[in-house]
Design a protein around this motif. Structure first.
Motif, PDB file in Angstrom:
ATOM      1  N   UNK A 267       0.815  -1.192   0.000  1.00 19.41           N
ATOM      2  CA  UNK A 267       0.000   0.000   0.000  1.00 19.41           C
ATOM      3  C   UNK A 267       0.865   1.266   0.000  1.00 19.41           C
TER       4      UNK A 267
ATOM      5  N   UNK B 112       4.054   1.560  -0.982  1.00 19.62           N
ATOM      6  CA  UNK B 112       4.775   1.703  -2.249  1.00 19.62           C
ATOM      7  C   UNK B 112       3.845   2.232  -3.337  1.00 19.62           C
ATOM      8  N   UNK B 113       2.613   1.714  -3.361  1.00 19.08           N
ATOM      9  CA  UNK B 113       1.641   2.146  -4.369  1.00 19.08           C
ATOM     10  C   UNK B 113       1.385   3.645  -4.256  1.00 19.08           C
ATOM     11  N   UNK B 114       1.084   4.094  -3.053  1.00 24.56           N
ATOM     12  CA  UNK B 114       0.788   5.520  -2.855  1.00 24.56           C
ATOM     13  C   UNK B 114       2.007   6.377  -3.199  1.00 24.56           C
ATOM     14  N   UNK B 115       3.201   5.876  -2.822  1.00 28.13           N
ATOM     15  CA  UNK B 115       4.433   6.623  -3.122  1.00 28.13           C
ATOM     16  C   UNK B 115       4.576   6.845  -4.630  1.00 28.13           C
ATOM     17  N   UNK B 116       4.345   5.781  -5.414  1.00 26.78           N
ATOM     18  CA  UNK B 116       4.458   5.913  -6.871  1.00 26.78           C
ATOM     19  C   UNK B 116       3.364   6.818  -7.431  1.00 26.78           C
ATOM     20  N   UNK B 117       2.126   6.631  -6.963  1.00 29.35           N
ATOM     21  CA  UNK B 117       1.009   7.381  -7.535  1.00 29.35           C
ATOM     22  C   UNK B 117       1.156   8.880  -7.246  1.00 29.35           C
ATOM     23  N   UNK B 118       1.797   9.206  -6.115  1.00 25.44           N
ATOM     24  CA  UNK B 118       1.987  10.627  -5.771  1.00 25.44           C
ATOM     25  C   UNK B 118       2.717  11.366  -6.895  1.00 25.44           C
ATOM     26  N   UNK B 119       3.563  10.645  -7.629  1.00 23.79           N
ATOM     27  CA  UNK B 119       4.323  11.259  -8.712  1.00 23.79           C
ATOM     28  C   UNK B 119       3.445  11.866  -9.793  1.00 23.79           C
TER      29      UNK B 119
ATOM     30  N   UNK C  41       5.033   6.438 -12.545  1.00 24.83           N
ATOM     31  CA  UNK C  41       3.784   6.576 -11.796  1.00 24.83           C
ATOM     32  C   UNK C  41       2.588   6.081 -12.604  1.00 24.83           C
TER      33      UNK C  41
END
Lengths: 301, 336
Positions: free
Chosen positions: A129, A131-138, A176
């Protein structure tokens, strides 16, 4: 899944409606309304495409013709501009650079992004969860926010004004969107298939590349096409990361021509037309996947 | 769309075996994890398997951190310095850059232009694309052909489109002025890109020529997923075309409208190519956008610290507007 789908599910319980009330399209007759709609659509398309078509015509005009009548239409078609473009400018090198950046970035993206998305989905829990949010923030970080420190960083390590720098910047930017696209698909892949492979003795890596990756082909086609078009058409990243010692990419080269060759607009138009052709070719070749990918990406977004 | 059922199947498997993470944080779904299945020995959860999976993420994660997250944080750091962009050293100047930005007319002019261009193009493109998609959806013949034709212009990049228009709008020999003179309207001919009272609107017009194709496709895909039965039921009940659209189709495509408006707004906040090609921000600073302002200040005027501060402001604006607009429109969807 879009809220539209959810709404439809609420409004339309499957049992209450007859299933096949839709008349097959091919049996429908031509109506006056349809012809009007086609006419309106044609006008819209022509209005948007007219400048491009005009540029195409200009690229076939000779220099003398342009000098006499700058905005007229060609009286005789000549390919001189195409030859002159390659002889007088470094457009050929720019074309090669653009190709290297596009292909290099796409290949690397496909090598790392699906695997990362698979790892994120399967590791799950709090880690997945996060890691997913970290990438999507991009997705919400504009390129302008990171460009000044990136130029500084590439200068420090001696990579500024190299194609490697441009590719790395693009990789980070596209990660992202790729993670978003792949994660929503991997969710739908039943894990039993992987467990069977596992029981048969395949390791994670083999399971991924031999079993999971082929199942991701529809997403991969859409991802590759969307990225390839975006990379080919990009102007800002190479403008910032390739200095004047490099031939740049096609868009950078055309931009320099606007400054240097203002009396030779036919060359600039020729360059512009050559820049469009590969986009059209990519689209023509993969149209089916592309339209699917566009709509899937949107609905999942 | 087509994978919808398989997606749901996947989530079902996930909750049954407790091997998948819960639904993504973006769509919070009720978690129905059955208690305490034996984890060891199953794929991807325990010990070494977990490390292997994290290894899968590592290459993308390293590049993403180095290319996106770290430089974004560095930008915040640089925004508190007076760095010129080329010297070795720099000094910390506290919030001076931010104070300068907020009192700088040139910056606010760029903000205003960004709003006009970003929101203006988002609204115009979405209206035209929705109308085009509604017309495409109605076609019973040659739909594929027209869909391709509508999409084709979108393959031309913003950069190339702006380049072509720069020539068409040339004051002396550009086609636009020539046509106006030929039509007997010489007073209408003008220096389209050099007239500070209209230049932003000219850029807005040209911006609207790009992006329309993608938006149309997204609307069309959503329109075609609206069940025909529902539309026919409404017609049988005596609803006219407008009523059917407003009460049935419009609520059904609310999701697509959210997506398209959000995408257009994100694209709008960073409009750069058109400004760079058409006017370079001129005449004076009249047509600068925030993206162009940051580029010009950071690289052209050797004020990297100041440019970083402007970039941080842009970042905050993008986050607030994206999250805010999304929340507002999602709420509207549920009501609809």
């Amino acid at each position: 899944m879009s809220a539209a789908d959810a709404t439809r599910a609420q409004v339309l319980p499957k049992t209450t409606l007859p299933k096949k009330t839709r008349t097959p399209r091919e049996k429908k007759k031509w109506t006056p309304g349809e012809i009007v709609v086609m006419a309106v659509l044609s006008v819209l398309v022509i209005a948007v495409a007219a400048p491009v078509f005009y540029a195409l015509l200009q690229s076939f005009r000779s220099y003398s013709e342009i000098t006499i009548d700058p905005m007229g239409l060609p009286t005789a078609f000549t390919l001189d501009n195409y030859i002159a473009l390659f002889q007088q400018t470094d457009y050929a090198e720019a074309l090669l650079n653009t190709l290297i950046i596009t292909v290099g970035t796409v290949v690397l993206l496909v090598a790392i992004v699906p695997m990362a998305a698979y790892g994120i989905e399967r590791v799950g829990g709090w880690t997945g969860r996060f890691l997913y949010v970290l990438f999507i923030a991009g997705l919400m970080i504009p390129f302008q926010v990171r460009m000044i420190p990136l130029v500084k960083g590439f200068n420090d390590v001696g990579l500024y004004s190299t194609l490697t720098a441009v590719i790395l910047v693009h990789l980070g930017g596209a990660a992202s969107f790729g993670i978003l696209l792949y994660c929503s698909f991997i969710k739908g892949i039943p894990i039993e298939v992987e467990e069977a492979a596992h029981v048969d003795g395949a390791g994670r890596l083999r399971t991924f590349w031999l079993i999971v990756f082929p199942m991701l082909m529809p997403v991969t086609s859409a991802f590759v096409i969307i990225q390839a078009l975006g990379l080919w058409n990009d102007f800002f990243v190479p403008l910032v990361f390739l200095d004047s010692s490099s031939a740049g990419t096609i868009n950078v080269a055309i931009n320099r021509m606007i400054g240097l060759l203002t009396s030779q607009w036919q060359l600039i138009y020729t360059g512009a037309i050559l820049a469009i052709i590969p986009s059209v070719a990519i689209f023509a070749g993969f149209q089916r996947y592309f339209i699917k990918g566009m709509s899937v990406g949107a609905v999942k977004g | 769309m087509s994978d919808q059922s398989s997606m749901e199947g996947g989530v079902g498997v996930a909750s049954a075996t407790a091997l998948l993470p819960g639904d993504s944080p973006l769509h919070a779904a009720p978690e129905t994890r059955p208690p305490a299945l034996p984890r060891r020995g199953r794929l991807g959860i325990a010990g070494r398997g977990r490390l292997v999976l994290l290894g899968f993420v590592a290459p993308a994660l390293v590049i993403y951190l180095l290319m996106v997250i770290v430089p974004s944080l560095q930008s915040v750091q640089l925004s508190f310095t007076n760095w010129d962009g080329i010297s070795e050293g720099y000094d910390y100047v506290g919030t001076k850059n931010y104070q300068d930005i907020l009192t700088d007319d040139r910056f606010w002019n760029a903000v205003r232009n960004t709003l006009v261009l970003g929101l203006g193009s988002a609204v115009v493109i979405n209206i035209i694309a929705l109308v085009a998609a509604l017309m495409l959806d109605r076609l019973n013949h040659l739909q594929g052909l027209f869909r391709t034709a509508v999409y084709l212009p979108a393959l031309v990049s913003a950069f190339i489109m702006a380049t072509i228009w720069k020539y068409l709008l040339n004051y002396n020999f550009g086609s636009v002025n020539s046509v106006l003179r030929d039509l007997g309207l010489p007073d209408w001919a003008r220096d389209w890109l050099g007239d500070s009272s209209i230049v932003v609107w000219v850029i807005l017009f040209i911006t609207c020529f790009t992006l329309g194709g993608n938006t149309t496709l997204i609307y069309l895909a959503n329109l075609q997923s609206v069940p025909q039965e529902l539309l026919e039921a409404a017609r049988i009940d005596g609803a006219g075309a407008w009523k059917v659209f407003w009460n049935v189709t419009w609520p059904m495509i609310a999701g697509a409208i959210t997506v398209n408006m959000t995408l257009a707004m994100i694209a709008g906040w960073v409009i750069f190519d058109q400004v760079m090609v058409l006017t370079s921000g001129g005449p004076g600073f009249v047509s600068e956008t925030m993206a162009f302002f940051i580029y010009k200040v950071g690289f052209g005027e050797y004020r990297a610290g100041f440019g970083s501060a402007a970039a941080v402001v842009l970042f905050i604006v993008v986050i607030i507007s994206t999250v805010g607009a999304n929340a507002y429109m999602r709420k509207r969807e549920i009501q609809a």
